[in-house]
Design an enzyme around this catalytic site. Structure first.
Site, short mmCIF file in Angstrom:
data_model
loop_
_atom_site.label_atom_id
_atom_site.label_comp_id
_atom_site.label_asym_id
_atom_site.label_seq_id
_atom_site.Cartn_x
_atom_site.Cartn_y
_atom_site.Cartn_z
N GLY A 137 -36.64 -14.16 -32.98
CA GLY A 137 -36.72 -12.94 -33.78
C GLY A 137 -38.04 -12.80 -34.51
O GLY A 137 -38.29 -13.50 -35.51
N HIS A 154 -41.75 -2.91 -37.67
CA HIS A 154 -42.95 -3.74 -37.51
C HIS A 154 -42.97 -4.37 -36.12
O HIS A 154 -42.27 -5.34 -35.87
CB HIS A 154 -43.02 -4.81 -38.59
CG HIS A 154 -42.93 -4.23 -39.97
ND1 HIS A 154 -44.02 -3.70 -40.63
CD2 HIS A 154 -41.87 -4.03 -40.78
CE1 HIS A 154 -43.62 -3.22 -41.79
NE2 HIS A 154 -42.32 -3.40 -41.92
N GLY A 155 -43.76 -3.78 -35.21
CA GLY A 155 -43.85 -4.28 -33.85
C GLY A 155 -45.18 -4.97 -33.61
O GLY A 155 -45.29 -6.19 -33.70
N ARG A 200 -46.20 -14.63 -22.58
CA ARG A 200 -47.07 -13.66 -21.90
C ARG A 200 -47.66 -14.25 -20.63
O ARG A 200 -47.84 -13.55 -19.63
CB ARG A 200 -48.22 -13.26 -22.83
CG ARG A 200 -47.78 -12.38 -23.97
CD ARG A 200 -48.85 -12.29 -25.03
NE ARG A 200 -48.38 -11.49 -26.15
CZ ARG A 200 -48.89 -11.56 -27.37
NH1 ARG A 200 -49.89 -12.41 -27.63
NH2 ARG A 200 -48.42 -10.80 -28.32
N GLU A 231 -43.88 -8.17 -25.80
CA GLU A 231 -44.82 -9.31 -25.83
C GLU A 231 -46.25 -8.81 -25.93
O GLU A 231 -47.15 -9.34 -25.27
CB GLU A 231 -44.67 -10.16 -24.56
CG GLU A 231 -43.25 -10.47 -24.19
CD GLU A 231 -42.75 -11.75 -24.78
OE1 GLU A 231 -43.58 -12.51 -25.31
OE2 GLU A 231 -41.55 -11.98 -24.75
N THR A 259 -48.12 -4.84 -26.62
CA THR A 259 -48.28 -3.63 -25.81
C THR A 259 -49.58 -3.70 -25.03
O THR A 259 -50.49 -4.47 -25.38
CB THR A 259 -48.32 -2.38 -26.70
OG1 THR A 259 -49.48 -2.49 -27.55
CG2 THR A 259 -47.07 -2.26 -27.57
#
Lengths: 260, 396
Positions: free
Chosen positions: B141, B147-148, B254, B374, B376
């Site tokens: 989390g 908040h991204g 990633r 993960e 943008t």
């Protein structure tokens, strides 16, 4: 419980398989080669027996150098070691010659309790090698096993053929061949794949195994392939008009094909 | 073509990249491919349509048995494989479905990696073996509803109460959340951002599933709600304070996406190639039309360039030389490229391109999530831009 599993590298059944034009032997270069699916089940059954009763599983393979890939898969699944009989003089060996050669190699191994094989390979499909091998070794043969259980010094199988299911028991050592119903083989785990790198594979030539070159190869073969032709295209289906006897005729058709 | 003649050109591997892989890497691929083919492939279209991942636990155990979960970590029941091995596995998993790869990425690269890299010896011994076996499912989390891309301004907080920690806040878009046994949750504290290992049965913790998704439908996505969640002192990950903690985990995940997205693209290409040779229009196969061949060639170039890039980054990672900016490079290019391939493949399939009978549109909509999760594509472009110019464009 020391178990030898016979493994064979065959052309992938998903790829197009061809026979070579010159001598009607399998063109091994034309298709992807894999460990025969039925051998995966044989290896699985050997591993299950080892997990229950201890001992060691040895994969035994006769085939060209490239067959190391099939051997590696058996080792990745969990077999402890492998013996690879590889010699150019083996090219074209028939089922009888194969059984003779394998019997010689088994003779070089110490205290084998059981040999497990697939009931027939997906390429040659003669289905004769396990029985012939048992005969040459003088061991009982328990073929077409759909289940296998071990009890001390005996092995019991359920033998399933078109004729029905019978229970067969024999004293060890014995040769068992398994059918597709025997189990679902495991996928080689990553740990198994890495461990396989370090497992011993002994490669034997004809001379190493004490095999008479005259008994194997194309020249030593008792059977001869004189010609080969592609399988004919599928024929049109057969229509049955129901004149009150439709059910009977369907049953007759199915039983004629051994499907019921 | 002569009978028995084997062409050197393999449409599945036109550049011969498989020759660069070891025997063991090919075996890893074969095992993952077989598991996907038997246990997921026949069902995943239906799961996607229904918007659920039934039998997730059995699937996790199957993956655990194979050694996929946390496969690139050492010790604690993990398989200890290389970065390239891990990449090859991700490629196969995502060729099946991005949701399946997401399950594995979140388990291994986010939840397990966080504990493996930043946890105490006790935390590692307690959690990692059962997570590697797939008996225990983890989630991670970091992202919040508000908040991204800017996680530093997160609102989820942890305060000390005696020797305990008390967590409050919400996390959003959390893969595996609802089915997880353990959540690695990042929260602000007086000392800075810290990670907490939260058993999901702790009072005050809940993880409602997010519905109405048009992407990653064969994957569990959840919200995490933390309402006065009280944890003992030893629940905190002791070895890191600050955003470096979660970012190090994201970097791992990633890297897997660089390979995975390309696997999805390859699946689309294979579907298009297969369709084009069997479907006939204007009296000849689609493959015989120049525009179709042009599409197939473009897709093949995209997919196999992507594989080269993934392999290059994997080798750097195995040598310990992989930079976060290089991971951004790979994720930016391979996900964007995979989407292009999916959209092109969809046009080759015509109306069938939108059907779940084929994998193409499923991959396409899945990749829309992969494009923004993960990190943008915009953030990865800005990361590369900042590294090239020395000027950060996203932060004043």
């Amino acid at each position: 419980m020391n178990i030898v599993v016979l493994v064979k590298q065959v052309p992938d059944t998903w790829s197009e398989r061809k026979l070579s034009d010159s001598d009607h032997t399998l063109d091994r270069a034309s298709a992807d080669a894999v460990l025969d699916e039925i051998n995966e089940r044989a290896v699985e059954e050997a591993l299950l027996a080892k997990e229950a009763h201890g001992g060691e599983v040895t994969a035994l393979c006769m085939g060209p150098e490239r067959a190391t890939e099939a051997i590696r898969k058996a080792l990745s699944m969990g077999a402890d070691k492998a013996v690879h009989l590889s010699d150019e003089a083996l090219h074209g060996t028939d089922a009888v010659g194969t059984a003779k050669a394998l019997a010689k190699v088994v003779g070089t191994l110490e205290s084998v309790d059981m040999i497990i094989a697939g009931n027939e390979s997906t390429d040659g499909r003669s289905g004769a090698v396990p029985a012939m091998l048992a005969e040459l070794l003088g061991w009982p043969q328990l073929t077409y096993a759909r289940s296998l259980s071990l009890d001390g010094s005996t092995v019991t199988i359920e033998r399933e053929t078109d004729a029905g299911v019978t229970s067969v028991r024999a004293e060890l050592p014995a040769v068992v061949s398994v059918t597709e119903k025997i189990n679902e083989p495991r996928y080689p785990s990553f740990k198994g794949i890495m461990a396989a790198k370090k497992k011993p594979v002994s490669t034997l030539t004809l001379a190493d195994a004490g095999i008479d070159a005259g008994e194997v190869g194309l020249s030593g073969a008792l059977t001869q392939m004189v010609s080969s032709a592609p399988a004919p295209p599928k024929e049109a289906g057969q229509q049955v008009t129901d004149e009150g006897d439709g059910g009977t005729r369907i049953v007759e058709f199915l039983s004629g094909k051994n499907l019921v | 073509m002569n009978a028995g003649f084997r062409p050197d050109f393999d449409p599945r591997d036109p550049l011969g990249i498989d020759d660069e892989l070891t025997t063991e890497q090919l075996a890893v691929r074969e095992s993952v491919r077989a598991l996907c083919r038997d246990r997921v492939g026949p069902y995943v279209g239906d799961w996607f349509e229904r918007g659920e991942l039934p039998a997730a636990r059995e699937l996790a155990r199957e993956l655990g048995k194979l050694g996929v979960l946390g496969m690139h970590l050492d010790g604690y029941g993990c398989a200890g494989m290389s970065a390239v091995d891990y990449g090859v596995a991700c490629e196969e998993l995502e060729a099946c479905d991005s949701g399946l790869r997401s399950l594995v990425s979140v388990q291994g690269s986010l939840a397990m990696f966080a504990i493996w890299r930043w946890g105490s010896e006790e935390q590692k011994q307690y959690w990692l073996p059962s997570m590697a076996a797939g008996e225990t499912i983890g989630c991670f989390g970091l992202t919040e509803p508000d908040h991204g891309s800017d996680p530093a301004s997160m609102r989820t907080s942890a305060r000390r109460d005696g020797t305990d920690w008390v967590l409050n806040g919400r996390k959003m878009w959390i893969t595996n959340g609802t089915i997880a046994d353990v959540a690695v949750v990042w929260a602000t504290t007086e000392e800075g951002i810290r990670g907490f290992v939260v058993p999901t049965g702790t009072p005050g913790f809940s993880a409602p599933e997010i519905h109405h998704k048009l992407s990653l439908r064969a994957s569990v996505t959840s919200e995490l709600v933390l309402d006065e969640v009280r944890l003992p002192q030893d629940a905190v990950l002791p070895e890191v304070v600050g955003l470096r903690g979660p970012l190090s985990c994201l970097n791992e995940a990633r890297y897997g996406i660089v390979w995975g997205a390309n696997g999805a693209a390859h699946s689309c290409l294979r579907a298009a190639l297969d369709y084009s040779t069997t479907r006939e229009q204007f009296g000849k196969p689609l493959a015989g039309h120049q525009l179709t061949q042009s599409k197939l060639a473009d897709m093949a170039v995209r997919v196999h360039n992507g594989r080269l890039l993934a392999l290059h980054l994997g080798r750097r990672k195995d040598e310990g030389k992989l930079l976060p900016q290089q991971v951004s490079f790979g994720k930016l290019d391979n996900v964007r490229g995979a989407l292009e391939v999916a959209r092109t493949a969809r046009t080759v399939l015509g109306a069938n391109g939108i059907s779940l009978e084929y994998p193409v549109m499923r991959h396409m909509t899945n990749l829309e999530s992969v494009l923004t999760y993960e990190g943008t594509s915009e953030m990865h472009a800005l990361t590369i831009g900042a590294a090239m110019t020395g000027v950060q464009a996203f932060r004043d």
